[in-house]
Design an enzyme around this catalytic site. Structure first.
Site, PDB file in Angstrom:
ATOM      1  N   ALA A  20     -28.328 -14.425   2.723  1.00 42.74           N
ATOM      2  CA  ALA A  20     -28.934 -15.029   1.545  1.00 42.74           C
ATOM      3  C   ALA A  20     -28.058 -14.788   0.328  1.00 42.74           C
ATOM      4  O   ALA A  20     -27.359 -13.776   0.244  1.00 42.74           O
ATOM      5  CB  ALA A  20     -30.332 -14.447   1.303  1.00 42.74           C
ATOM      6  N   TRP A  53     -28.516 -14.681  -3.848  1.00 41.00           N
ATOM      7  CA  TRP A  53     -29.584 -14.680  -4.843  1.00 41.00           C
ATOM      8  C   TRP A  53     -29.181 -13.886  -6.077  1.00 41.00           C
ATOM      9  O   TRP A  53     -28.212 -13.124  -6.049  1.00 41.00           O
ATOM     10  CB  TRP A  53     -30.886 -14.140  -4.251  1.00 41.00           C
ATOM     11  CG  TRP A  53     -30.840 -12.798  -3.587  1.00 41.00           C
ATOM     12  CD1 TRP A  53     -30.633 -12.543  -2.256  1.00 41.00           C
ATOM     13  CD2 TRP A  53     -31.027 -11.507  -4.193  1.00 41.00           C
ATOM     14  NE1 TRP A  53     -30.681 -11.200  -2.015  1.00 41.00           N
ATOM     15  CE2 TRP A  53     -30.927 -10.537  -3.182  1.00 41.00           C
ATOM     16  CE3 TRP A  53     -31.286 -11.078  -5.512  1.00 41.00           C
ATOM     17  CZ2 TRP A  53     -31.055  -9.160  -3.437  1.00 41.00           C
ATOM     18  CZ3 TRP A  53     -31.418  -9.713  -5.768  1.00 41.00           C
ATOM     19  CH2 TRP A  53     -31.314  -8.777  -4.721  1.00 41.00           C
ATOM     20  N   ILE A 105     -25.220 -11.129  -2.093  1.00 46.58           N
ATOM     21  CA  ILE A 105     -25.333 -11.709  -0.760  1.00 46.58           C
ATOM     22  C   ILE A 105     -26.028 -10.663   0.092  1.00 46.58           C
ATOM     23  O   ILE A 105     -25.579  -9.511   0.156  1.00 46.58           O
ATOM     24  CB  ILE A 105     -23.955 -12.032  -0.150  1.00 46.58           C
ATOM     25  CG1 ILE A 105     -23.192 -13.009  -1.043  1.00 46.58           C
ATOM     26  CG2 ILE A 105     -24.126 -12.592   1.262  1.00 46.58           C
ATOM     27  CD1 ILE A 105     -23.842 -14.361  -1.209  1.00 46.58           C
ATOM     28  N   GLU A 106     -27.108 -11.055   0.733  1.00 49.42           N
ATOM     29  CA  GLU A 106     -27.918 -10.095   1.484  1.00 49.42           C
ATOM     30  C   GLU A 106     -27.944 -10.427   2.966  1.00 49.42           C
ATOM     31  O   GLU A 106     -28.121 -11.583   3.358  1.00 49.42           O
ATOM     32  CB  GLU A 106     -29.348 -10.086   0.950  1.00 49.42           C
ATOM     33  CG  GLU A 106     -30.251  -9.093   1.703  1.00 49.42           C
ATOM     34  CD  GLU A 106     -31.639  -8.950   1.118  1.00 49.42           C
ATOM     35  OE1 GLU A 106     -31.991  -9.725   0.202  1.00 49.42           O
ATOM     36  OE2 GLU A 106     -32.374  -8.067   1.588  1.00 49.42           O
ATOM     37  N   ASP A 107     -27.764  -9.394   3.762  1.00 52.34           N
ATOM     38  CA  ASP A 107     -28.036  -9.478   5.201  1.00 52.34           C
ATOM     39  C   ASP A 107     -29.516  -9.173   5.366  1.00 52.34           C
ATOM     40  O   ASP A 107     -29.908  -8.015   5.429  1.00 52.34           O
ATOM     41  CB  ASP A 107     -27.173  -8.456   5.947  1.00 52.34           C
ATOM     42  CG  ASP A 107     -27.456  -8.460   7.440  1.00 52.34           C
ATOM     43  OD1 ASP A 107     -28.119  -9.407   7.916  1.00 52.34           O
ATOM     44  OD2 ASP A 107     -27.015  -7.519   8.114  1.00 52.34           O
TER      45      ASP A 107
END
Ligand SMILES: *[C@@H]1O[C@H](CO)[C@@H](O)[C@H](O)[C@H]1NC(C)=O
Ligand SMILES: *[C@@H]1O[C@H](CO)[C@@H](O)[C@H](O)[C@H]1NC(C)=O
Length: 276
Positions: free
Chosen positions: A97, A99, A200-202
């Site tokens: 993601a 965000w 940026i997310e895992d």
């Protein structure tokens, strides 16, 4: 492998920012996805490509975080391009993601006001999917239903705090001049306004990450209670990169390379050992 992952998380716990694991969010988002696949690991091909480790490592966040000691940030915004996301793996769907958000990091793990997009790719490198969402963690994610998302679209994401328990979340598709905005309140979260971030997310519980190339947040800045604008560069934002355990190499692997330059935050998919 399961125990190995636990071990890594224990090891990481000493070295990384205390960022909420967001298991609730993961469960909610992944539950809405079709057929989250099994955790298949492809053999990595490269064992070099070492690069300097950033200041902070996380099991789930990469990017830049402005950090203040006291309540400071009122809003955060950034513009990025929907990535052409790829994978080398078979039989998996990989997601991450992009965000912007307020809080969720140092000293304020209990609340995050955030909005952005999920991007996923299925095994054949042809099936990409995107979702636009907003969330006032710890409440569940909500989706901006019908928000248009295609590879190459320019998206502006903004989170604005009204009070510690209320705010607004806005996504704009600049290419088609589509704006979706919502006002949110929380009965369980209380914002500290001490973090503003571009991330940026895992967000899945699986170790696989898709190859998003580089996602670059441009026109990135936060506003403060005094009315000032602070860019990640001016604000000396803390860089953070994702580190995951590589079952193939049986060691931790830094998966991203984040950088800041003025009002730009770039997060490159850059597995140190070759990815998964
Ligand atoms: C924004 O919306 C359009 C239209 O819906 C979509 O085709 C595009 O891919 C998205 N980006 C832009 C340009 O809209
Ligand atoms: C959100 O609240 C602001 C401030 O009260 C208001 O101006 C705006 O119209 C609201 N937006 C929505 C989408 O309700």
């Amino acid at each position: 492998m399961f125990s190995a992952k636990l071990l890594v998380q224990a090891l990481l716990a000493t070295a990384v920012l205390a960022i909420p694991n967001s298991k609730e969010r993961l469960a909610t988002r992944t539950a809405r996805r079709q057929g989250k696949p099994a955790n298949l690991i492809s053999a990595a091909k490269v064992t070099t490509n070492e690069f300097a480790v950033q200041e902070e490592l996380s099991s789930n966040w990469a990017g830049a975080i402005l950090i203040a000691d006291t309540a400071t940030y009122v809003s955060v915004t950034g513009t990025f391009t929907v990535p052409n996301v790829l994978t080398d793996n078979d039989n998996v769907m990989e997601c991450a993601a992009a965000w912007v958000g307020i809080d969720g990091s140092t000293g304020c793990e209990g609340a995050i006001l955030q909005t952005g997009i999920d991007f996923c790719v299925a095994s054949d490198e042809k099936t990409q999917s995107f979702d636009a969402w907003y969330e006032f963690f710890p409440a569940d994610v909500n989706f901006f239903d019908g928000f248009p998302l295609s590879v190459g679209d320019s998206i502006t994401a903004t989170a604005t705090v009204f009070t510690p328990t209320s705010g607004s979340l806005t996504l704009i598709n600049n290419s088609k001049d589509v704006t979706m905005s919502v006002n949110v309140t929380s009965s369980t979260a209380s914002l500290c306004q001490t973090n503003a971030e571009w991330i940026i997310e895992d967000y899945t519980s699986d170790p696989e990450l898709p190859n998003w190339g580089t996602v670059t947040f441009t026109d990135a800045f936060a506003t403060t209670l005094s009315g000032a604008q602070v860019t990640p560069g001016d604000g000396d934002a803390t860089l953070i990169d994702i580190e995951l355990f590589s079952p193939d190499f049986e060691e931790d692997e830094v998966m991203t390379q984040s950088s800041v330059d003025g009002n730009t935050v770039a997060v490159k998919y850059a597995p140190a050992l070759g990815g998964f």
